[in-house]
Design a protein around this motif. Structure first.
Motif, PDB file in Angstrom:
ATOM      1  N   ASN A  31       0.823  -1.213   0.000  1.00  0.00           N
ATOM      2  CA  ASN A  31       0.000   0.000   0.000  1.00  0.00           C
ATOM      3  C   ASN A  31       0.856   1.261   0.000  1.00  0.00           C
ATOM      4  OD1 ASN A  31      -2.424  -1.382  -0.064  1.00  0.00           O
ATOM      5  ND2 ASN A  31      -2.597  -1.454   2.151  1.00  0.00           N
ATOM      6  N   TRP A  32       1.953   1.261   0.754  1.00  0.00           N
ATOM      7  CA  TRP A  32       2.860   2.412   0.759  1.00  0.00           C
ATOM      8  C   TRP A  32       3.424   2.635  -0.642  1.00  0.00           C
ATOM      9  CZ3 TRP A  32       7.866   3.011  -0.703  1.00  0.00           C
ATOM     10  CH2 TRP A  32       8.457   4.239  -0.384  1.00  0.00           C
ATOM     11  N   ALA A  33       3.891   1.566  -1.277  1.00  0.00           N
ATOM     12  CA  ALA A  33       4.482   1.688  -2.606  1.00  0.00           C
ATOM     13  C   ALA A  33       3.454   2.156  -3.631  1.00  0.00           C
ATOM     14  CB  ALA A  33       5.093   0.357  -3.039  1.00  0.00           C
ATOM     15  N   LEU A  34       2.227   1.693  -3.517  1.00  0.00           N
ATOM     16  CA  LEU A  34       1.178   2.108  -4.454  1.00  0.00           C
ATOM     17  C   LEU A  34       0.896   3.600  -4.344  1.00  0.00           C
ATOM     18  CD1 LEU A  34      -0.914   1.207  -6.557  1.00  0.00           C
ATOM     19  CD2 LEU A  34      -2.491   0.789  -4.669  1.00  0.00           C
ATOM     20  N   VAL A  35       0.750   4.092  -3.129  1.00  0.00           N
ATOM     21  CA  VAL A  35       0.495   5.519  -2.918  1.00  0.00           C
ATOM     22  C   VAL A  35       1.691   6.348  -3.384  1.00  0.00           C
ATOM     23  CG1 VAL A  35       0.184   7.275  -1.126  1.00  0.00           C
ATOM     24  CG2 VAL A  35      -1.158   5.179  -1.065  1.00  0.00           C
ATOM     25  N   LYS A  38       1.929   6.427  -7.236  1.00  0.00           N
ATOM     26  CA  LYS A  38       0.935   7.339  -7.808  1.00  0.00           C
ATOM     27  C   LYS A  38       1.363   8.793  -7.622  1.00  0.00           C
ATOM     28  CE  LYS A  38      -3.154   4.415  -7.505  1.00  0.00           C
ATOM     29  NZ  LYS A  38      -4.467   4.223  -6.904  1.00  0.00           N
ATOM     30  N   ARG A  39       1.885   9.118  -6.432  1.00  0.00           N
ATOM     31  CA  ARG A  39       2.332  10.486  -6.173  1.00  0.00           C
ATOM     32  C   ARG A  39       3.484  10.861  -7.091  1.00  0.00           C
ATOM     33  NH1 ARG A  39       6.110  13.188  -3.869  1.00  0.00           N
ATOM     34  NH2 ARG A  39       7.264  11.389  -3.137  1.00  0.00           N
ATOM     35  N   GLN A  40       4.468   9.978  -7.208  1.00  0.00           N
ATOM     36  CA  GLN A  40       5.625  10.266  -8.055  1.00  0.00           C
ATOM     37  C   GLN A  40       5.246  10.291  -9.533  1.00  0.00           C
ATOM     38  OE1 GLN A  40       8.993   7.755  -7.230  1.00  0.00           O
ATOM     39  NE2 GLN A  40       8.921   8.181  -5.043  1.00  0.00           N
ATOM     40  N   PRO A  53       8.868   6.978 -11.806  1.00  0.00           N
ATOM     41  CA  PRO A  53       8.946   5.983 -10.731  1.00  0.00           C
ATOM     42  C   PRO A  53       9.114   4.572 -11.280  1.00  0.00           C
ATOM     43  CG  PRO A  53       6.699   6.765 -10.964  1.00  0.00           C
ATOM     44  CD  PRO A  53       7.552   7.599 -11.866  1.00  0.00           C
ATOM     45  N   THR A  54       9.963   3.800 -10.607  1.00  0.00           N
ATOM     46  CA  THR A  54      10.183   2.403 -10.977  1.00  0.00           C
ATOM     47  C   THR A  54      10.118   1.541  -9.726  1.00  0.00           C
ATOM     48  OG1 THR A  54      12.566   2.535 -10.680  1.00  0.00           O
ATOM     49  CG2 THR A  54      11.725   3.054 -12.881  1.00  0.00           C
ATOM     50  N   GLN A  55       9.952   0.251  -9.935  1.00  0.00           N
ATOM     51  CA  GLN A  55       9.896  -0.670  -8.806  1.00  0.00           C
ATOM     52  C   GLN A  55      11.213  -0.649  -8.033  1.00  0.00           C
ATOM     53  OE1 GLN A  55       9.362  -4.764  -9.903  1.00  0.00           O
ATOM     54  NE2 GLN A  55       9.391  -5.478  -7.808  1.00  0.00           N
ATOM     55  N   HIS A  56      12.311  -0.640  -8.738  1.00  0.00           N
ATOM     56  CA  HIS A  56      13.618  -0.652  -8.084  1.00  0.00           C
ATOM     57  C   HIS A  56      13.828   0.615  -7.248  1.00  0.00           C
ATOM     58  CE1 HIS A  56      17.727  -1.875  -7.468  1.00  0.00           C
ATOM     59  NE2 HIS A  56      18.142  -0.698  -7.885  1.00  0.00           N
ATOM     60  N   ALA A  57      13.441   1.749  -7.788  1.00  0.00           N
ATOM     61  CA  ALA A  57      13.602   3.008  -7.057  1.00  0.00           C
ATOM     62  C   ALA A  57      12.723   3.030  -5.810  1.00  0.00           C
ATOM     63  CB  ALA A  57      13.275   4.183  -7.964  1.00  0.00           C
ATOM     64  N   LEU A  58      11.497   2.516  -5.921  1.00  0.00           N
ATOM     65  CA  LEU A  58      10.608   2.489  -4.763  1.00  0.00           C
ATOM     66  C   LEU A  58      11.140   1.551  -3.685  1.00  0.00           C
ATOM     67  CD1 LEU A  58       7.094   2.541  -6.417  1.00  0.00           C
ATOM     68  CD2 LEU A  58       8.143   4.338  -5.073  1.00  0.00           C
ATOM     69  N   ARG A  59      11.697   0.414  -4.087  1.00  0.00           N
ATOM     70  CA  ARG A  59      12.278  -0.513  -3.107  1.00  0.00           C
ATOM     71  C   ARG A  59      13.431   0.148  -2.355  1.00  0.00           C
ATOM     72  NH1 ARG A  59      11.605  -6.336  -3.688  1.00  0.00           N
ATOM     73  NH2 ARG A  59      10.056  -6.718  -5.312  1.00  0.00           N
ATOM     74  N   ARG A  60      14.306   0.828  -3.103  1.00  0.00           N
ATOM     75  CA  ARG A  60      15.428   1.513  -2.464  1.00  0.00           C
ATOM     76  C   ARG A  60      14.930   2.598  -1.521  1.00  0.00           C
ATOM     77  NH1 ARG A  60      18.472   4.190  -6.370  1.00  0.00           N
ATOM     78  NH2 ARG A  60      17.137   3.435  -8.011  1.00  0.00           N
TER      79      ARG A  60
END
Length: 72
Positions: A31-35, A38-40, A53-60
């Motif tokens: 849920n944090w990553a989804l929000v 969307k914001r980014q 935004p990418t999955q890798h960037a959000l994980r980092r």
């Protein structure tokens, strides 16, 4: 031919608590990553000079802030 094994879990109280916490943590991270995505993404649509935004960037990003902002 598909073969499946169905195994019923019978956890004790400690194990059940661990399973619930693990599932809650995974749900919170999703849920944090989804929000955040969307914001980014909305910010990127307004200004293409920002990184998309990418999955890798959000994980980092989550790994960098999780100990300080989310100590649970």
């Amino acid at each position: 031919m598909l073969i499946a094994h169905r195994i019923a879990l019978d956890p004790n109280n400690v194990q059940a608590t661990y399973f619930a916490r693990a599932a809650g943590t995974a749900r919170f991270a999703y849920n944090w990553a989804l929000v955040e995505w969307k914001r980014q993404y909305e910010a990127w649509k307004l200004d293409n000079s920002l990184p998309k935004p990418t999955q890798h960037a959000l994980r980092r990003q989550l790994n960098a802030i999780k100990r300080e902002q989310f100590p649970f």
